[in-house]
Design a protein around this motif. Structure first.
Motif, PDB file in Angstrom:
ATOM      1  N   SER A 135      16.849  -6.165  -5.250  1.00  0.00           N
ATOM      2  CA  SER A 135      17.146  -7.531  -4.776  1.00  0.00           C
ATOM      3  C   SER A 135      15.939  -8.163  -4.085  1.00  0.00           C
ATOM      4  O   SER A 135      15.832  -9.390  -4.028  1.00  0.00           O
ATOM      5  CB  SER A 135      18.358  -7.531  -3.838  1.00  0.00           C
ATOM      6  OG  SER A 135      18.021  -7.069  -2.539  1.00  0.00           O
ATOM      7  N   LEU A 136      15.022  -7.327  -3.577  1.00  0.00           N
ATOM      8  CA  LEU A 136      13.801  -7.840  -2.935  1.00  0.00           C
ATOM      9  C   LEU A 136      12.672  -8.077  -3.932  1.00  0.00           C
ATOM     10  O   LEU A 136      11.615  -8.567  -3.558  1.00  0.00           O
ATOM     11  CB  LEU A 136      13.320  -6.860  -1.854  1.00  0.00           C
ATOM     12  CG  LEU A 136      14.260  -6.609  -0.680  1.00  0.00           C
ATOM     13  CD1 LEU A 136      13.634  -5.612   0.290  1.00  0.00           C
ATOM     14  CD2 LEU A 136      14.620  -7.893   0.032  1.00  0.00           C
ATOM     15  N   GLY A 137      12.888  -7.691  -5.194  1.00  0.00           N
ATOM     16  CA  GLY A 137      11.876  -7.909  -6.221  1.00  0.00           C
ATOM     17  C   GLY A 137      11.158  -6.655  -6.687  1.00  0.00           C
ATOM     18  O   GLY A 137      10.252  -6.737  -7.509  1.00  0.00           O
ATOM     19  N   TYR A 138      11.532  -5.498  -6.175  1.00  0.00           N
ATOM     20  CA  TYR A 138      10.908  -4.259  -6.631  1.00  0.00           C
ATOM     21  C   TYR A 138      11.458  -3.888  -8.007  1.00  0.00           C
ATOM     22  O   TYR A 138      12.656  -3.987  -8.261  1.00  0.00           O
ATOM     23  CB  TYR A 138      11.192  -3.108  -5.655  1.00  0.00           C
ATOM     24  CG  TYR A 138      10.402  -3.206  -4.383  1.00  0.00           C
ATOM     25  CD1 TYR A 138       9.115  -2.695  -4.311  1.00  0.00           C
ATOM     26  CD2 TYR A 138      10.936  -3.812  -3.254  1.00  0.00           C
ATOM     27  CE1 TYR A 138       8.382  -2.791  -3.139  1.00  0.00           C
ATOM     28  CE2 TYR A 138      10.213  -3.904  -2.079  1.00  0.00           C
ATOM     29  CZ  TYR A 138       8.931  -3.391  -2.034  1.00  0.00           C
ATOM     30  OH  TYR A 138       8.205  -3.491  -0.867  1.00  0.00           O
ATOM     31  N   ASP A 139      10.542  -3.476  -8.880  1.00  0.00           N
ATOM     32  CA  ASP A 139      10.990  -2.963 -10.176  1.00  0.00           C
ATOM     33  C   ASP A 139      10.514  -1.528 -10.381  1.00  0.00           C
ATOM     34  O   ASP A 139      10.813  -0.900 -11.391  1.00  0.00           O
ATOM     35  CB  ASP A 139      10.547  -3.860 -11.330  1.00  0.00           C
ATOM     36  CG  ASP A 139       9.047  -4.071 -11.378  1.00  0.00           C
ATOM     37  OD1 ASP A 139       8.312  -3.387 -10.646  1.00  0.00           O
ATOM     38  OD2 ASP A 139       8.607  -4.925 -12.157  1.00  0.00           O
ATOM     39  N   SER A 140       9.775  -0.991  -9.407  1.00  0.00           N
ATOM     40  CA  SER A 140       9.382   0.416  -9.449  1.00  0.00           C
ATOM     41  C   SER A 140       9.111   0.892  -8.029  1.00  0.00           C
ATOM     42  O   SER A 140       8.734   0.116  -7.155  1.00  0.00           O
ATOM     43  CB  SER A 140       8.153   0.621 -10.333  1.00  0.00           C
ATOM     44  OG  SER A 140       7.033  -0.047  -9.790  1.00  0.00           O
ATOM     45  N   PHE A 141       9.326   2.174  -7.829  1.00  0.00           N
ATOM     46  CA  PHE A 141       9.104   2.811  -6.538  1.00  0.00           C
ATOM     47  C   PHE A 141       9.169   4.307  -6.763  1.00  0.00           C
ATOM     48  O   PHE A 141       9.650   4.768  -7.801  1.00  0.00           O
ATOM     49  CB  PHE A 141      10.127   2.382  -5.482  1.00  0.00           C
ATOM     50  CG  PHE A 141      11.500   2.168  -6.022  1.00  0.00           C
ATOM     51  CD1 PHE A 141      12.362   3.223  -6.232  1.00  0.00           C
ATOM     52  CD2 PHE A 141      11.921   0.899  -6.370  1.00  0.00           C
ATOM     53  CE1 PHE A 141      13.609   3.024  -6.770  1.00  0.00           C
ATOM     54  CE2 PHE A 141      13.181   0.685  -6.896  1.00  0.00           C
ATOM     55  CZ  PHE A 141      14.027   1.759  -7.095  1.00  0.00           C
TER      56      PHE A 141
ATOM     57  N   SER B  70      13.367  -7.550   4.581  1.00  0.00           N
ATOM     58  CA  SER B  70      13.953  -8.722   3.919  1.00  0.00           C
ATOM     59  C   SER B  70      13.074  -9.311   2.825  1.00  0.00           C
ATOM     60  O   SER B  70      13.504 -10.220   2.121  1.00  0.00           O
ATOM     61  CB  SER B  70      14.278  -9.809   4.950  1.00  0.00           C
ATOM     62  OG  SER B  70      13.101 -10.236   5.599  1.00  0.00           O
ATOM     63  N   LYS B  71      11.836  -8.799   2.689  1.00  0.00           N
ATOM     64  CA  LYS B  71      10.913  -9.290   1.654  1.00  0.00           C
ATOM     65  C   LYS B  71      10.135  -8.111   1.093  1.00  0.00           C
ATOM     66  O   LYS B  71       9.874  -7.140   1.800  1.00  0.00           O
ATOM     67  CB  LYS B  71       9.901 -10.286   2.235  1.00  0.00           C
ATOM     68  CG  LYS B  71      10.480 -11.553   2.752  1.00  0.00           C
ATOM     69  CD  LYS B  71       9.387 -12.425   3.331  1.00  0.00           C
ATOM     70  CE  LYS B  71      10.013 -13.584   4.080  1.00  0.00           C
ATOM     71  NZ  LYS B  71       9.087 -14.242   4.966  1.00  0.00           N
ATOM     72  N   LYS B  72       9.725  -8.235  -0.151  1.00  0.00           N
ATOM     73  CA  LYS B  72       8.905  -7.209  -0.771  1.00  0.00           C
ATOM     74  C   LYS B  72       7.615  -7.053   0.042  1.00  0.00           C
ATOM     75  O   LYS B  72       6.990  -8.040   0.416  1.00  0.00           O
ATOM     76  CB  LYS B  72       8.593  -7.608  -2.211  1.00  0.00           C
ATOM     77  CG  LYS B  72       7.939  -6.529  -3.014  1.00  0.00           C
ATOM     78  CD  LYS B  72       7.792  -6.955  -4.471  1.00  0.00           C
ATOM     79  CE  LYS B  72       7.095  -5.876  -5.259  1.00  0.00           C
ATOM     80  NZ  LYS B  72       6.895  -6.257  -6.653  1.00  0.00           N
ATOM     81  N   ALA B  73       7.250  -5.800   0.339  1.00  0.00           N
ATOM     82  CA  ALA B  73       6.080  -5.560   1.197  1.00  0.00           C
ATOM     83  C   ALA B  73       5.413  -4.253   0.810  1.00  0.00           C
ATOM     84  O   ALA B  73       5.695  -3.216   1.385  1.00  0.00           O
ATOM     85  CB  ALA B  73       6.513  -5.521   2.667  1.00  0.00           C
ATOM     86  N   GLY B  74       4.549  -4.275  -0.165  1.00  0.00           N
ATOM     87  CA  GLY B  74       3.826  -3.066  -0.549  1.00  0.00           C
ATOM     88  C   GLY B  74       4.639  -2.126  -1.404  1.00  0.00           C
ATOM     89  O   GLY B  74       5.816  -2.342  -1.663  1.00  0.00           O
ATOM     90  N   ASN B  75       3.994  -1.056  -1.856  1.00  0.00           N
ATOM     91  CA  ASN B  75       4.668  -0.044  -2.654  1.00  0.00           C
ATOM     92  C   ASN B  75       5.600   0.768  -1.777  1.00  0.00           C
ATOM     93  O   ASN B  75       5.388   0.890  -0.570  1.00  0.00           O
ATOM     94  CB  ASN B  75       3.640   0.876  -3.319  1.00  0.00           C
ATOM     95  CG  ASN B  75       2.836   0.152  -4.373  1.00  0.00           C
ATOM     96  OD1 ASN B  75       3.375  -0.602  -5.171  1.00  0.00           O
ATOM     97  ND2 ASN B  75       1.532   0.375  -4.373  1.00  0.00           N
ATOM     98  N   ILE B  76       6.605   1.350  -2.414  1.00  0.00           N
ATOM     99  CA  ILE B  76       7.639   2.101  -1.706  1.00  0.00           C
ATOM    100  C   ILE B  76       7.746   3.494  -2.296  1.00  0.00           C
ATOM    101  O   ILE B  76       7.761   3.660  -3.512  1.00  0.00           O
ATOM    102  CB  ILE B  76       9.024   1.423  -1.865  1.00  0.00           C
ATOM    103  CG1 ILE B  76       9.039   0.003  -1.306  1.00  0.00           C
ATOM    104  CG2 ILE B  76      10.138   2.288  -1.302  1.00  0.00           C
ATOM    105  CD1 ILE B  76       9.258  -0.119   0.160  1.00  0.00           C
ATOM    106  N   CYS B  77       7.857   4.493  -1.421  1.00  0.00           N
ATOM    107  CA  CYS B  77       8.317   5.814  -1.853  1.00  0.00           C
ATOM    108  C   CYS B  77       9.294   6.312  -0.788  1.00  0.00           C
ATOM    109  O   CYS B  77       9.119   6.041   0.402  1.00  0.00           O
ATOM    110  CB  CYS B  77       7.167   6.785  -2.084  1.00  0.00           C
ATOM    111  SG  CYS B  77       6.233   7.270  -0.644  1.00  0.00           S
ATOM    112  N   PHE B  78      10.353   6.977  -1.250  1.00  0.00           N
ATOM    113  CA  PHE B  78      11.357   7.457  -0.309  1.00  0.00           C
ATOM    114  C   PHE B  78      12.045   8.699  -0.838  1.00  0.00           C
ATOM    115  O   PHE B  78      12.006   8.998  -2.020  1.00  0.00           O
ATOM    116  CB  PHE B  78      12.369   6.362   0.035  1.00  0.00           C
ATOM    117  CG  PHE B  78      13.269   5.927  -1.098  1.00  0.00           C
ATOM    118  CD1 PHE B  78      14.574   6.376  -1.170  1.00  0.00           C
ATOM    119  CD2 PHE B  78      12.811   5.054  -2.067  1.00  0.00           C
ATOM    120  CE1 PHE B  78      15.407   5.970  -2.200  1.00  0.00           C
ATOM    121  CE2 PHE B  78      13.640   4.628  -3.098  1.00  0.00           C
ATOM    122  CZ  PHE B  78      14.942   5.086  -3.166  1.00  0.00           C
ATOM    123  N   GLU B  79      12.669   9.414   0.097  1.00  0.00           N
ATOM    124  CA  GLU B  79      13.435  10.597  -0.235  1.00  0.00           C
ATOM    125  C   GLU B  79      14.908  10.286  -0.053  1.00  0.00           C
ATOM    126  O   GLU B  79      15.300   9.637   0.909  1.00  0.00           O
ATOM    127  CB  GLU B  79      13.046  11.752   0.699  1.00  0.00           C
ATOM    128  CG  GLU B  79      13.847  13.008   0.445  1.00  0.00           C
ATOM    129  CD  GLU B  79      13.588  14.097   1.462  1.00  0.00           C
ATOM    130  OE1 GLU B  79      13.173  15.192   1.045  1.00  0.00           O
ATOM    131  OE2 GLU B  79      13.816  13.854   2.663  1.00  0.00           O
TER     132      GLU B  79
END
Length: 185
Positions: free
Chosen positions: A168-174, A141-150
């Motif tokens: 929507s959580l504030g990420y602009d890159s992942f 429910s909140k931005k928490a660290g960098n993200i990588c996913f498949e």
């Protein structure tokens, strides 16, 4: 890098790479397949905590989980993935019915929010859960660290749902990995 959440831990290849680069890093691995939660790699590293659970959008539910008994990297809680993945329908690289799905059982769920609350905000969250990505990220429910996913090309809509949720959580890159043969960008 001090803390990594490895969601869809499998046999720990991603974690192993992280620990080679950051030997003092702590890793919280979440793996739904109980067979994969007890291998030798885990005994060698004191910085790894494995949780046998299914990362999802709610805590303490029980969800059906399926795995291929021969190809241990293929497992999912996604009905859509079971029916529509390249492992079921085939692709230019795989014959149809390559995945032999076996019901493992109902696996207890945990959210990313709960992991953050208990272990702290990670530097990186990696998610590789074969078609169940949106459900996993819906538990954040909140931005928490960098993200990588498949994500897989079989579920482009699911990928866009994940991206929209992260934005929507504030990420602009992942980081995003996958095989996309149909020309989607």
């Amino acid at each position: 890098m001090k803390l990594v959440f490895d969601i869809g831990f499998n046999v720990g290849k991603f974690t192993e790479t992280c620990l080679q680069k950051y030997p003092d890093c702590k890793v919280v691995g979440v793996e739904a397949n109980p067979v994969l939660c007890h291998h030798d790699f885990l005994q060698q590293h004191k910085n790894i905590r494995i949780i046998n659970a299914l990362a999802s959008n709610a805590d303490n539910d029980k969800k059906d989980f399926y795995a291929d008994p021969i190809n241990i990297g293929i497992s999912t809680a996604s009905d859509n993935f079971l029916k529509n993945s390249r492992f079921s329908k085939g692709s230019k690289y795989l014959e149809a019915n390559t995945g032999k799905w076996e019901h493992i059982g109902k696996i207890k769920t945990i959210t990313l929010d709960t992991l953050v609350s208990f272990y702290g905000k990670p530097d990186l969250i990696k998610v590789d859960v074969e078609g169940y990505e949106y459900e996993v990220f819906s538990g954040l429910s909140k931005k928490a660290g960098n993200i990588c996913f498949e994500c897989h090309e079989e579920d482009i809509d699911g990928m866009y749902n994940v991206v929209n949720h992260l934005v929507s959580l504030g990420y602009d890159s992942f980081g995003l990995i996958g095989i996309y043969d149909r020309g989607e960008s």
